[in-house]
Motif scaffolding. Structure first.
Motif, PDB file in Angstrom:
ATOM      1  N   ALA A 162     -14.155  -1.313   3.665  1.00 39.22           N
ATOM      2  CA  ALA A 162     -12.876  -2.004   3.879  1.00 39.22           C
ATOM      3  C   ALA A 162     -13.023  -3.504   3.681  1.00 39.22           C
ATOM      4  O   ALA A 162     -12.148  -4.141   3.082  1.00 39.22           O
ATOM      5  CB  ALA A 162     -12.343  -1.698   5.271  1.00 39.22           C
ATOM      6  N   TYR A 182      -6.241  -4.688   6.760  1.00 44.74           N
ATOM      7  CA  TYR A 182      -6.583  -3.365   7.260  1.00 44.74           C
ATOM      8  C   TYR A 182      -6.807  -3.391   8.761  1.00 44.74           C
ATOM      9  O   TYR A 182      -7.049  -4.449   9.337  1.00 44.74           O
ATOM     10  CB  TYR A 182      -7.819  -2.804   6.549  1.00 44.74           C
ATOM     11  N   PHE A 201      -4.606   0.476   5.429  1.00 42.39           N
ATOM     12  CA  PHE A 201      -4.663  -0.767   4.675  1.00 42.39           C
ATOM     13  C   PHE A 201      -3.383  -0.950   3.876  1.00 42.39           C
ATOM     14  O   PHE A 201      -2.708   0.017   3.530  1.00 42.39           O
ATOM     15  CB  PHE A 201      -5.897  -0.829   3.766  1.00 42.39           C
TER      16      PHE A 201
END
Length: 91
Positions: A25, A36, A45
């Protein structure tokens, strides 16, 4: 509207898998300017033109993203980048 739907099996503990998803991420956030956050075992996200999630299950990672018109034209490179991150973290 295009979408990306990737499922990848893993054999890591939940803690290790969550740390790996967090690293993915961060990479995606830096490269594609997404925001996110975790909602239980699902990392949601979004940004203009894309929204989705990475669901962390006991033995599987599920990445799903809906791409808007512009990012839909870049689906191939975006999907390849996600696969690359998954390979790095879960190979």
């Amino acid at each position: 509207m295009s979408s990306i739907d990737i499922r990848r099996r893993h054999s890591r503990s939940q803690k290790e898998a969550r740390a790996a998803v967090e690293r993915i991420a961060k990479h995606i956030a830096e490269k594609f300017d997404v925001e996110y956050g975790w909602n239980g075992s699902v990392l949601d996200f979004s940004r203009a033109g894309v929204d989705g999630h990475i669901a962390l299950e006991k033995d599987e990672i599920h990445v799903y993203a809906r791409l808007g018109l512009f990012l839909g034209m870049l689906k191939g490179p975006i999907e390849a980048e996600i696969h690359r991150y998954l390979d790095e973290e879960f190979a």
